[in-house]
Design a protein around this motif. Sequence first.
Motif, PDB file in Angstrom:
ATOM      1  N   CYS A 230       0.944  -1.261   0.325  1.00 40.34           N
ATOM      2  CA  CYS A 230       0.049   0.031   0.094  1.00 40.34           C
ATOM      3  C   CYS A 230       0.964   1.263  -0.105  1.00 40.34           C
ATOM      4  N   ILE A 233       2.664   1.997  -3.490  1.00 42.98           N
ATOM      5  CA  ILE A 233       1.601   2.321  -4.281  1.00 42.98           C
ATOM      6  C   ILE A 233       1.107   3.592  -3.882  1.00 42.98           C
ATOM      7  N   LEU A 234       0.883   4.290  -2.572  1.00 40.74           N
ATOM      8  CA  LEU A 234       0.311   5.264  -2.471  1.00 40.74           C
ATOM      9  C   LEU A 234       0.994   6.503  -2.177  1.00 40.74           C
ATOM     10  N   TRP A 235       1.766   6.370  -1.544  1.00 41.51           N
ATOM     11  CA  TRP A 235       2.876   6.851  -0.781  1.00 41.51           C
ATOM     12  C   TRP A 235       4.406   6.279  -1.829  1.00 41.51           C
ATOM     13  N   ALA A 247      -3.686   3.604   8.469  1.00 39.87           N
ATOM     14  CA  ALA A 247      -4.814   3.652   7.324  1.00 39.87           C
ATOM     15  C   ALA A 247      -5.208   2.458   6.769  1.00 39.87           C
ATOM     16  N   LEU A 248      -4.692   1.387   6.653  1.00 43.20           N
ATOM     17  CA  LEU A 248      -5.459   0.548   5.746  1.00 43.20           C
ATOM     18  C   LEU A 248      -6.161   0.024   7.343  1.00 43.20           C
TER      19      LEU A 248
ATOM     20  N   LEU B  85     -13.626   4.478   6.860  1.00 48.88           N
ATOM     21  CA  LEU B  85     -12.303   4.245   7.270  1.00 48.88           C
ATOM     22  C   LEU B  85     -11.461   5.762   7.821  1.00 48.88           C
ATOM     23  N   PHE B  87      -9.955   7.374   6.069  1.00 51.97           N
ATOM     24  CA  PHE B  87      -8.534   7.096   4.962  1.00 51.97           C
ATOM     25  C   PHE B  87      -7.666   8.375   4.366  1.00 51.97           C
ATOM     26  N   ARG B  88      -6.458   8.033   5.222  1.00 54.73           N
ATOM     27  CA  ARG B  88      -5.818   9.832   4.719  1.00 54.73           C
ATOM     28  C   ARG B  88      -4.305   8.625   4.030  1.00 54.73           C
ATOM     29  N   ASP B  89      -4.082   8.844   3.045  1.00 53.77           N
ATOM     30  CA  ASP B  89      -2.646   8.946   2.195  1.00 53.77           C
ATOM     31  C   ASP B  89      -1.649   9.949   1.953  1.00 53.77           C
ATOM     32  N   GLN B  90      -1.564  10.210   0.889  1.00 55.72           N
ATOM     33  CA  GLN B  90      -1.031  11.847   0.918  1.00 55.72           C
ATOM     34  C   GLN B  90      -2.116  12.536   0.873  1.00 55.72           C
ATOM     35  N   ARG B  96      -9.902  12.144  -3.049  1.00 55.20           N
ATOM     36  CA  ARG B  96      -9.090  11.672  -4.357  1.00 55.20           C
ATOM     37  C   ARG B  96     -10.975  11.353  -5.321  1.00 55.20           C
ATOM     38  N   MET B 169      -8.151   0.064  -2.103  1.00 58.51           N
ATOM     39  CA  MET B 169      -7.068   0.196  -1.122  1.00 58.51           C
ATOM     40  C   MET B 169      -8.140   1.474   0.045  1.00 58.51           C
ATOM     41  N   GLY B 172     -10.306   0.124   3.033  1.00 60.88           N
ATOM     42  CA  GLY B 172      -8.953  -0.952   3.643  1.00 60.88           C
ATOM     43  C   GLY B 172      -9.761  -1.946   3.477  1.00 60.88           C
TER      44      GLY B 172
END
Lengths: 320, 325
Positions: A230, A233-235, A247-248, B85, B87-90, B96, B169, B172
């Motif tokens: 993950c 891919i995302l970071w 996060a997951l 979730l 959810f937070r990535d960048q 998104r 993703m 999750g």
Amino acid sequence: MTYYLDFEKPLAEIEGKAEELRAMARQNSEMNVEDEAAALDKKATAMLEELYGSLTPWRKCQVARHPERPHCSDYIEALFSEYTPLAGDRNFADDHAVMGGLARLDDKPVMVIGHEKGNDTESRIRHNFGMARPEGYRKAVRLIETAGKFGLPVITLVDTAGAYPGKGAEERGQSEAIARSTQACLQAGVPLVSVIIGEGGSGGAVAFATANRVAMLEHSIYSVISPEGCASILWKDSDKMREAAEALRLTAQDLHKLGVCDRIIPEPLGGAHRDRDATIESVKSALGAMLKELEGKKPAALIKDRRQKYLDLGSKRLAA
Amino acid sequence: MNWITNYVRPRINSIFSRRETPENLWSKCDECGTMLFHRELSANLNVCTSCGHHMAIRPRDRFTALFDGGIFTEVKVPEPTDDPLRFRDQKKYPERLRAAQKSTGEKEAMLVAEGEMGRMPIVAAAQDFSFMGGSMGMYVGNAIIAAAERAVELKRPLVLFSAAGGARMQEGILSLMQMPRTTVAVQMLKEAGQPYIVVLTHPTTGGVTASYAMLGDIQIAEPGALICFAGPRVIQQTLGEKLPEGFQRAEYLLDHGMLDRVTPRTQLRDELIRITRMLMGQPPAVAGDLPAPAEPPVEEPKSEEQPAPEKAEDGTASEEADQTK
């Protein structure tokens, strides 16, 4: 020799010292180190409590993958009697990443299926590190169908990083095999209960864990993708696995809140590997309880129950 | 336009000239590099007229070409919980999502519709790769369940066009749970005895392939489509092994017994009509009797989003064909 995870380094030091003292005392009977060693033990326990009382999601991943964690074969050996392994998918091969067969749980016959990771280099290679190939899922389908035919409850023990990303596995229809295995789980007219004992990795786990009841060991994980995958891919950076694990929401506690996991099985202090017998005993009582909940239900009711469990996982009422 | 107009009227331009000529009337084939005129390309369903390479086609355009007269009714999909979730990535997941909604003009990664195809009533679902890689989250799960339920209710076949990078993703474990969930949808169709036909389009990978996309009664793929669970890059990285030419492409899968057919997009409609009619025990379609398929919508880049052609009533769509053109 105990295997220490990176965050357990300070613990390793204390336990190492205590062990050293005791070793010295064994050689020199005049020395009395017990007080000192006991103090160190107490300190180690306190540290374990502190570390394991607040494991971050990433640390849980590490514990879930701990090389000394009890594996499928350990549970099978300790929980069941008359275990009779059944092999092969009747098409191509027998996949050693997946073990399964007939067995008795408290004298009652059941079908047990699980991923085996192996516990030394040789056995890890033989079991392909617990990553099933299509034959593994097809074997599972066969066993689930046999169990259905003879009214035997199915117990699955999930511990896999995921499906095997190999050329042959793809050529022989890995995706179709996983889909069929999930389908076989959904169609089984017998109780199907699943325990995530370590890693529940993506499709490889779903193929076995589409069950009436899903239990997870306290420090096990279940996720759509590995935190490393993950993160990359995302970071765009696989070193961000800590953030990704966070996060997951892949811990047993998160999954219980989300309604995916029905029951959390407590682990001994410091993780399953520190007291295998106690862990296996807890798993046994959880299995008993889950099977009891399903006892006496008719095949159609069992199928409906399982279906509804999954249909609900998309409705509005899901609370984070 | 010349420099004066550029200089004098930039502001006026910005107000009045929204409907200027599209900038990209030509697009280049991803495969052979031929420049293709947009009308010609969309008339050929985004298949290169020079080399036959299949480029992506949006679900709405696909449905317009698939259903008689381009007429279809969207099937309503129940809304799932937003961002369960947090959810937070960048970026945050809702950001998104909004970006994808803005760029595609669609709500989510799957469109479900009912209508007639060669006078054969069907339900169809199509996944949109341009919407977050077509990824399967709870909405897509809901869409597939809605499609299956509708097909069962109306006693119609379900034709599903898959296209996805895999599970979403950002949702999750709940995205992973769409694998068993969509498999339940397939079971519903199976029990009701309704045909379930999957058309795998480029690319269909990951958890999508390992659930509903591989469980069709008939499995068709578009030429050249990448279809796999673990992608070629992952395999190459893990094994460091060179993969054979055409590995995991539709034709390769056909050779390895994983598909029933590989069919060019331009022949797909006729084939689907044939197959669904046979499976439903209908007499063969009479070619002259069939209403002509609609002209695929001429996509004017930058033009306002066209409202979906919708029909209100039951089955008699063919007579209204002209209205939507």
